[in-house]
Structures are given as structure tokens and as C-alpha cells.
Design an enzyme around this catalytic site. Sequence first.
Site, short mmCIF file in Angstrom:
data_model
loop_
_atom_site.label_atom_id
_atom_site.label_comp_id
_atom_site.label_asym_id
_atom_site.label_seq_id
_atom_site.Cartn_x
_atom_site.Cartn_y
_atom_site.Cartn_z
N GLU A 164 37.00 30.28 36.34
CA GLU A 164 38.32 30.66 36.85
C GLU A 164 39.00 29.48 37.54
O GLU A 164 39.77 29.64 38.49
CB GLU A 164 38.16 31.86 37.80
CG GLU A 164 37.56 33.08 37.09
CD GLU A 164 37.20 34.23 38.01
OE1 GLU A 164 37.60 34.20 39.19
OE2 GLU A 164 36.52 35.16 37.55
N HIS A 306 41.28 34.75 42.05
CA HIS A 306 40.38 34.86 40.90
C HIS A 306 41.22 35.07 39.64
O HIS A 306 42.44 35.19 39.70
CB HIS A 306 39.43 36.05 41.08
CG HIS A 306 38.39 35.86 42.13
ND1 HIS A 306 37.06 35.67 41.84
CD2 HIS A 306 38.47 35.84 43.49
CE1 HIS A 306 36.37 35.54 42.95
NE2 HIS A 306 37.20 35.64 43.98
N GLU A 365 43.79 38.69 41.40
CA GLU A 365 43.33 38.38 40.04
C GLU A 365 44.54 37.95 39.21
O GLU A 365 45.36 38.77 38.81
CB GLU A 365 42.66 39.61 39.42
CG GLU A 365 41.42 40.08 40.15
CD GLU A 365 40.17 39.32 39.74
OE1 GLU A 365 40.27 38.39 38.91
OE2 GLU A 365 39.08 39.66 40.25
#
Length: 395
Positions: A164, A306, A365
Site C-alpha cells: 500500500e 491504507h 482506505e
Amino acid sequence: MQIRVKSGDSLWKYSRVFQIPLKLILDSNNLDNPNQLMIGEVIQIPGYVTKSYTIKPGDTLWKIAGWYQAPLDGVLLLNDANPFALKPGEKVNIPIRVTWSLVNPIQNYDYNTLVTDVRKIHAVYPFIKQGVIGESVMGKPLPELVVGKGNKKVHMNASFHANEWLTSALLMKFIDDYARELTNSQMLSGVSLPPLYESTSLSLVPMVNPDGVDIVINGLPEEEPYRTLVDEINNGSNQFNRWKANVRGVDLNNQYPAKWEVEAQRKPTKPSPRNYPGKAPLTEPEAIALADLSRRKKFDRALAFHSQGEVIYWGYEGLEPPESERLVTEYSRLSGYTGVRYVDSYAGYKDWFIKEFRKPGFTVEIGKGESPLPLSQFSKIYQDTIGIFLSSLYM
């Protein structure tokens, strides 16, 4: 950019000549008495670099300043040359205002790239303080950047998970744009920045897992015993796109004492490219370093970046404060990301932060797809998340 103090100089004069907020000049220098500069003392001027120019016949400092759109008084401050008796072949320094990005996020953003960018940002914007919070398993220093002087303490981190790594490029792009527009007295995404700088201290740890990031981008480590260890954990495959762990095969975002035992029962029981929580909570130096930093600085809120999913996780066992919902509502409005309060996943940094401090913690995210996300998504991700970055500072 460095200036050597001459008779009659003052920080106020530098601020006026170079059009840089006085506060940023003060914060770029560790001065015992900022109101009384010593002749010969070196002063850092943020937001500028210097270019060397060789005098040609017919040149004047006025002409040269005009060519480079540099302040003439700034050229005079930088040089000892007699402006009325320039000699061909003589070299003068020209102050060049930085209006361009120092960070290029559209590349495979490994640890060496990060270190280079941290150095560039600190050199041009010395009011951003640079520190090291610890080391990775392989001994890589884990940099922290701190900007702002306010009482509100905000923390952001990236690349807990090796594949990531686009999150590291994102945070570095954020801080680069913030520093540049702050120095140039410009707005960023319609937001005035001086009030944020005055009210908030922002801590960034842009790459929690540098060993893992380098494995994903560059392949097997050269150094033993890590080369053999990683090869064994990855079953001899040279494909590392699915690698999330640190170099010892431990998932750093499953390392925190927040229902760690639940994750340990259902996750891999030995080192793995992904999801192995370790033999116990907080065994890995990277996870320990971030926990120690959080305890030491007592942040008011923390955001861990993330990928992927375009969601924001914000709860843990009902321990999150009411402020969390207000914040995630604004983050969602600005980004279009979906706020999710609870999820059947534990032992992450966000979970531990909420449990430990009863303060707002978030897992953001970014993007959609399979990590590592393609670089082609970066521009959209940046536009989606710049509001999260800024509102974290002003709310």
C-alpha cells in the site's frame, strides 16, 4: 536558502524583501535573540533556492533579477558583489522562489525515494522539523515530519502495509503542497493555511514499513539473513505484489493490543506475506516505534492511510468519542468515501489508538482495486482525500 547577516539586516527585512511570513522565518531558525542578529550569522529563508549565475559583459543586477523574477533587494542581500562594478566571470547567487512540487508521487515510491524527498522538503522548508521515531527490522530510520505550532496535535501515517506504498506518496504530496502554498501565502484547495499552521501541530510518519515497501517494489533484499528469510516466507516466488508484512513476515497492522488474541486465533500462525499478527502484540520495532510516539506525544486524533476501498473506518468497541462521528461525517462529505463504524477486524493501529486514548482514530482506505494500486489512480485519490487532510487540521 541561507543568507549571511549584514549590517542593518533584520528578520522583518527578510520577510518584507522575500515576501515570506515572518513566523515561518522565525520557525526556520533557532535564534537566541531574533531581534538582534549577529553580523555573519547564517539565517534560513524558507521557500527559496539559489541559482549561481556567471556575469557577462553588460549585465546588471537589475537585469539579472528581472530575468529570474527575483527581488532585486534579495539579490543584493545574497551577494557581496558591488552592483555598480560587476566583473565578467564573477559569480552571483540568485534567489529563486519555489513554486513547483518537490515531490513526484507518480513513481514506484520506495524508501530511498522517501528519504530523498524528506531531505528536499526539510532543506526548502526548514520550519518543518524532521525527526526519527525508531528503526525498522533492517535498521532503516523511520522519519517523522512535524509542521505547525498549535496546541491541537494531529497524527497521520502511511504504509503500514507494504503493498500500500501509494499512501506514502500521498502523504508526502500533501505535506509538499501544504508547505509550498503556506510559504507563498496561497490557498490550498480553497483553504487559508496560516490559521491551520498556528492552531495545529501535524505529525507525519509517511512510511511505517520501509523494509516491506522495498520488498514489494525492488524484490528480495540483498542483505542476509533477510534475503533467505523473505524467500522462504514467499515460498520461493519472485512475485511480491501481495506482500503486506514487514521483512520478518509480520503484519504490522495486526500488532496492536486491541483484541489481538481474536486475530491471532484466525490468522496465520507463522510468518507470512500477509495477515500474520506475530507471536504477541508489539513485538516488531516498527509497530513499537509508532506506539511509543503516540504515547509520548498524546495526539488528539490519528489517521492511518491504507488502500483500498474508498471507506473510512472510525469505531472500536464503542470506545470512540462523540467527536469521531462529527469528523467522519465531514471526511465523507469532502471525499465521497463511506464511513464505516465497526468491522470484524481488530488489532490495528486505529483500534489501539481509540482504546488507549479514547480519542478519534481513523483508517482511511484510499482508492479502489487491488494493492498496489495503479499510479493512474493517484490524481483522483489526491483530489478525493485532500479535503480529509485539510479538515483534519481545521476541525
